[in-house]
Enzyme design. Structure first.
Site, short mmCIF file in Angstrom:
data_model
loop_
_atom_site.label_atom_id
_atom_site.label_comp_id
_atom_site.label_asym_id
_atom_site.label_seq_id
_atom_site.Cartn_x
_atom_site.Cartn_y
_atom_site.Cartn_z
N HIS A 153 -27.40 -29.17 27.48
CA HIS A 153 -28.77 -29.08 26.96
C HIS A 153 -29.03 -30.20 25.97
CE1 HIS A 153 -32.53 -27.47 25.59
NE2 HIS A 153 -32.08 -27.46 24.35
N ARG A 198 -29.85 -31.50 35.67
CA ARG A 198 -29.54 -31.94 34.30
C ARG A 198 -28.05 -32.30 34.26
NH1 ARG A 198 -29.28 -27.30 30.25
NH2 ARG A 198 -27.09 -27.66 30.64
N TYR A 244 -20.34 -24.20 31.40
CA TYR A 244 -20.88 -23.13 32.24
C TYR A 244 -21.43 -23.65 33.57
CZ TYR A 244 -24.80 -25.08 29.69
OH TYR A 244 -25.68 -25.95 29.13
C1 LIG Z 1 -41.32 -20.76 23.52
C2 LIG Z 1 -39.97 -21.37 23.33
N1 LIG Z 1 -38.87 -20.60 23.48
C3 LIG Z 1 -37.62 -21.13 23.29
C4 LIG Z 1 -37.49 -22.46 22.93
C5 LIG Z 1 -36.08 -23.05 22.71
N2 LIG Z 1 -35.73 -23.91 23.83
C6 LIG Z 1 -35.91 -25.24 23.76
S1 LIG Z 1 -35.46 -26.04 25.17
C7 LIG Z 1 -34.99 -24.57 25.90
C8 LIG Z 1 -34.48 -24.57 27.32
C9 LIG Z 1 -35.51 -25.11 28.24
O1 LIG Z 1 -35.09 -25.12 29.56
P1 LIG Z 1 -36.01 -25.78 30.65
O2 LIG Z 1 -37.43 -25.37 30.47
O3 LIG Z 1 -35.42 -25.49 31.98
O4 LIG Z 1 -35.95 -27.33 30.31
P2 LIG Z 1 -34.67 -28.30 30.32
O5 LIG Z 1 -34.01 -28.16 28.98
O6 LIG Z 1 -33.80 -27.86 31.43
O7 LIG Z 1 -35.22 -29.66 30.51
C10 LIG Z 1 -35.18 -23.49 25.03
C11 LIG Z 1 -34.87 -22.09 25.34
C12 LIG Z 1 -38.67 -23.22 22.77
N3 LIG Z 1 -38.63 -24.52 22.43
N4 LIG Z 1 -39.89 -22.67 22.98
#
Ligand SMILES: Cc1ncc(C[n+]2csc(CCOP(=O)(O)OP(=O)(O)O)c2C)c(N)n1
Ligand SMILES: [Mg+2]
Length: 349
Positions: A251, A247, A259
């Site tokens: 975010h 990435r 970080y």
């Molecule tokens: C069940 C749930 N918990 C928390 C969230 C909040 N949330 C949205 S994206 C994210 C991080 C996701 O990381 P990853 O799965 O590695 O995907 P990336 O953002 O790296 O593409 C979080 C914690 C959510 N959408 N659904």
């Protein structure tokens, strides 16, 4: 029609892969500008550096197959026929977008004979069970539809992912899941997410096929997904593909990703999927620089018009805000509307 093995992709098909990755990136660049002008409603979640794993995987789908893109799979939407204009309207919450300003970003879909986009919901992991259910339903109707979705490294830690993927595997559902290992889930690095950071190892635990690939190589992503789709269609069940990528932004655009070690970003910068593919096309004489330049110029022109269209589109009128959000239960349902005791006491309803 079955998609050709990677080695048999024609020159126009290879150039098309380049086109979709470039479109993915250029739409996001436009959105970044709009975000900085305060014209984007909500967050902007970029897929910078991850374009190959969206485009390569979606390119392997066949007519009638279904998919659900997550927030970083914008490129897949374009491969399956979604329009930049719709995405721009969505991000700016405008009336002319597919949800008419009711929902944002990639939270939209379509149901079509030639291939549906089952609209994503935010709860990480839930789309796995939803798509497993969708393709099991298709199988019951005698169809050979395959479903494709993605999940982040962080998303694989949810109970929903486990429940859904376990069900898909035991039912041998025709489902392909690409785990986009982009090293982070928000600010959490994969080593703090799981004790085994080789996500592909989970395939063995679930009893399905697994493959770990270079997620920044669009052709490798295409080929692994194509093989997985073929197997799924033949009744051999799901495949978990781990696409290793990075990435390259925070975010979302509000996140400065302080970080993330700078050296890690620098290392992955060298593996940029679009620059790499461009070099490959040119070095192997699969495309001329002028062809690729013409594609970029065409996308620029298209996006000039699309951004102008989206900016000219109004926000939905406030008094229509609930239209199309809830089913019109009171009018259409034969079941009488629920009248609360309070309403009844007041003589209403
Ligand atoms: C069940 C749930 N918990 C928390 C969230 C909040 N949330 C949205 S994206 C994210 C991080 C996701 O990381 P990853 O799965 O590695 O995907 P990336 O953002 O790296 O593409 C979080 C914690 C959510 N959408 N659904
Ligand atoms: Mg991640």
């Amino acid at each position: 029609m079955a998609r050709p093995p990677a080695a048999q992709l024609s020159r126009p098909q290879l150039v098309e892969l380049f086109h979709f990755m470039k479109l993915n990136r250029m739409v996001e660049e436009r959105l970044t500008n709009l975000y900085r002008q305060n014209k984007v409603v909500g967050g902007l979640y970029r897929s910078l550096g991850q374009e190959a794993s969206s485009v390569g995987a979606a390119y392997a789908l066949e007519r009638g197959d279904i998919f659900t893109p997550l927030i970083r799979n914008l490129g897949a939407i374009f491969v399956r026929g979604g329009k930049p204009r719709d995405v721009l309207c969505q991000y700016m919450a405008r009336q002319d977008g597919p949800t008419r300003g009711r929902d944002l970003n990639v939270h939209f879909g379509w149901l079509r004979e030639d291939g549906s986009n089952i609209a994503v919901i935010s709860m990480l992991g839930d789309m796995v069970s939803i798509l497993a259910g969708a393709v099991i339903a298709e199988r019951m109707k005698g169809k050979t539809t395959v479903a494709l979705t993605w999940i982040g490294d962080g998303g694989t830690s949810t109970g929903a992912f486990h429940e859904g993927f376990n069900l898909a595997c035991v039912q041998k559902a025709p489902l392909v899941v690409v785990v986009e290992n982009n090293q982070y889930a928000y600010s959490t690095p994969t080593r703090m997410q799981t004790a085994n950071t080789r996500f592909v190892d989970r395939a063995q635990a679930y009893g399905c096929f697994g493959e770990r690939i270079d997620g920044n190589d669009v052709v490798a992503v295409y080929e692994a997904t194509r093989v997985a789709i073929e197997r799924a269609r033949n009744g051999e069940g799901p495949t978990l593909i781990e696409a290793e990528t990075m990435r390259m932004r925070g975010h979302a655009e509000h996140d400065d990703m302080k970080y993330v070690p700078e050296a890690l970003v620098a290392e992955w910068q060298k593996k940029d999927p679009i620059a790499r593919f461009e070099t490959h096309l040119l070095e192997k004489n699969l495309a001329a620089q002028s062809d690729l330049d013409a594609i970029v110029a065409m996308i620029e022109r298209q996006l000039d018009a699309d951004v102008a269209f989206a900016e000219a589109s109004p926000f939905p009128a406030a008094d229509t805000g609930l239209d199309g959000v809830y089913g019109d239960v009171a009018v259409k349902s034969p079941v009488p509307p629920i009248v609360s005791a309070w309403d009844a006491a007041k003589g209403r309803g």
